[in-house]
Scaffold this motif. Structure first.
Motif, PDB file in Angstrom:
ATOM      1  N   LEU A 139       0.847  -1.187   0.000  1.00  0.00           N
ATOM      2  CA  LEU A 139       0.000   0.000   0.000  1.00  0.00           C
ATOM      3  C   LEU A 139       0.886   1.242   0.000  1.00  0.00           C
ATOM      4  CD1 LEU A 139      -2.668  -1.082   2.648  1.00  0.00           C
ATOM      5  CD2 LEU A 139      -2.844  -1.215   0.171  1.00  0.00           C
ATOM      6  N   THR A 141       0.689   5.636   0.057  1.00  0.00           N
ATOM      7  CA  THR A 141      -0.119   6.829   0.315  1.00  0.00           C
ATOM      8  C   THR A 141       0.690   8.057  -0.062  1.00  0.00           C
ATOM      9  OG1 THR A 141      -1.249   5.710   2.133  1.00  0.00           O
ATOM     10  CG2 THR A 141      -1.414   8.107   2.044  1.00  0.00           C
ATOM     11  N   THR A 142       0.135   8.900  -0.932  1.00  0.00           N
ATOM     12  CA  THR A 142       0.816  10.107  -1.397  1.00  0.00           C
ATOM     13  C   THR A 142      -0.127  11.301  -1.264  1.00  0.00           C
ATOM     14  OG1 THR A 142       0.097   9.714  -3.667  1.00  0.00           O
ATOM     15  CG2 THR A 142       2.240   8.827  -3.024  1.00  0.00           C
ATOM     16  N   ARG A 144      -2.042  14.752  -2.364  1.00  0.00           N
ATOM     17  CA  ARG A 144      -2.457  15.281  -3.652  1.00  0.00           C
ATOM     18  C   ARG A 144      -1.692  16.565  -4.006  1.00  0.00           C
ATOM     19  NH1 ARG A 144      -7.309  13.174  -5.650  1.00  0.00           N
ATOM     20  NH2 ARG A 144      -8.351  11.756  -4.217  1.00  0.00           N
ATOM     21  N   GLN A 153      -5.183  13.044   0.470  1.00  0.00           N
ATOM     22  CA  GLN A 153      -4.195  12.029   0.120  1.00  0.00           C
ATOM     23  C   GLN A 153      -4.801  11.023  -0.853  1.00  0.00           C
ATOM     24  OE1 GLN A 153      -2.903  10.314   3.788  1.00  0.00           O
ATOM     25  NE2 GLN A 153      -1.687  12.106   4.382  1.00  0.00           N
ATOM     26  N   GLN A 154      -3.907  10.338  -1.561  1.00  0.00           N
ATOM     27  CA  GLN A 154      -4.297   9.287  -2.489  1.00  0.00           C
ATOM     28  C   GLN A 154      -3.688   7.970  -2.033  1.00  0.00           C
ATOM     29  OE1 GLN A 154      -2.870  10.834  -6.228  1.00  0.00           O
ATOM     30  NE2 GLN A 154      -4.928  11.496  -6.834  1.00  0.00           N
ATOM     31  N   ASN A 155      -4.463   6.906  -2.126  1.00  0.00           N
ATOM     32  CA  ASN A 155      -4.011   5.570  -1.734  1.00  0.00           C
ATOM     33  C   ASN A 155      -3.900   4.679  -2.965  1.00  0.00           C
ATOM     34  OD1 ASN A 155      -4.056   6.239   1.037  1.00  0.00           O
ATOM     35  ND2 ASN A 155      -6.257   5.840   1.133  1.00  0.00           N
ATOM     36  N   TRP A 157      -2.433   0.659  -4.286  1.00  0.00           N
ATOM     37  CA  TRP A 157      -2.044  -0.683  -3.840  1.00  0.00           C
ATOM     38  C   TRP A 157      -1.453  -1.438  -5.019  1.00  0.00           C
ATOM     39  CZ3 TRP A 157      -4.169  -4.736  -6.457  1.00  0.00           C
ATOM     40  CH2 TRP A 157      -5.347  -4.485  -7.163  1.00  0.00           C
TER      41      TRP A 157
END
Length: 276
Positions: A139, A141-142, A144, A153-155, A157
């Protein structure tokens, strides 16, 4: 075409009478009379209990080429049928092939796994079949945006699928050739990692120790020769240094003579009167 002819044709294709029993029975021919047909006039049916089709003198006998092994050479399984690996005899683990890919390359992983199993069977290597290892999920997480939307944030996988193939009772040269063939025919998106086990006979380590002792004895006995060679090299180096010093002295003397000639020529040119 009679029912027995259809049954023999299905038997040649590898289908038994049980598959024929699931097919609908042929419809009876319409009768002109209004009365219902008797039991003797109904078409014969095939019961599911009959598992072997009837044989006749006209039907050809099964050839030996359809057997899985001929004279010790294992034939590869057909492309459209499920793969059946060769069972091991001595259960000696020789190598393990690990294959992995991501979700987007999952069809390539399935195809290449089947390709590796069938090529191993063609080379006569007993394998364990494709073993599915646990899928690894990562996973990420970054954010935006670093300023106005910093809290948004964007997730993402990513899943990593793995397969393992174990090889048993294989010759070292054959296993090496199999891995080289797979490396040559590798597919994009499929990673490979091989773990090969090499077995040696009992007493192999003692032979290595004896060879090492012989090498040390040869080195100890050749110390005098090594020293003599070192002295010769030292003398050659000294001679080279001496020759280099002599050449440098000669170059300096030549440069001094040239400088003297240049000074004499300049003084003579300055002492002469100018022509009117």
């Amino acid at each position: 075409m009679s029912l027995s002819t259809v049954q023999r044709s299905f038997a040649r294709l590898g289908l038994g009478a049980r598959s024929l029993a699931t097919q609908p029975a042929p419809a009876a021919a319409p009768s002109t009379s209004s009365t219902s047909p008797s039991r003797s006039e109904l078409p014969p049916t095939i019961t599911p209990s009959s598992t072997t089709p009837p044989t006749s003198a006209s039907s050809p006998a099964p050839s030996a080429a359809l057997s899985p092994s001929v004279a010790g050479q294992h034939l590869p399984t057909p492309a459209l049928s499920p793969h059946t690996p060769i069972p091991p005899k001595h259960s000696i683990h020789v190598a393990t092939l690990h294959l992995r890919s991501h979700t987007s390359s999952l069809p390539q992983l399935t195809f290449f796994t089947s390709f590796a199993l069938r090529s191993a069977r063609a080379l006569g290597l007993p394998t364990s079949g494709a073993i599915s290892l646990p899928t690894k999920t990562s996973l990420f997480t970054t954010p935006r945006s670093p300023f106005a939307h910093k809290k948004s944030q964007q997730n993402f996988w990513r899943k990593e699928h793995k397969r393992a193939i174990k090889v048993w009772d294989g010759n070292e040269e054959v296993v090496t050739a199999w891995l080289a063939y797979l490396r040559k025919e590798a597919m994009g998106g499929v990673g490979m990692k091989a773990q090969v086990f090499e077995y040696r006979e009992v007493g192999w380590g003692a032979k290595l120790v004896e060879e090492g002792n012989l090498r040390t004895e040869a080195v100890d006995g050749g110390e005098e020769a090594v020293r003599a060679l070192a002295k010769e090299l030292e003398g050659e180096l000294k001679e080279g240094l001496e020759e280099g010093e002599k050449v440098e002295q000669e170059i300096k003397l030549a440069q001094g003579e040239r400088e003297k000639k240049v000074l004499e020529e300049t003084t003579e040119a300055e002492g002469k009167p100018e022509d009117k």
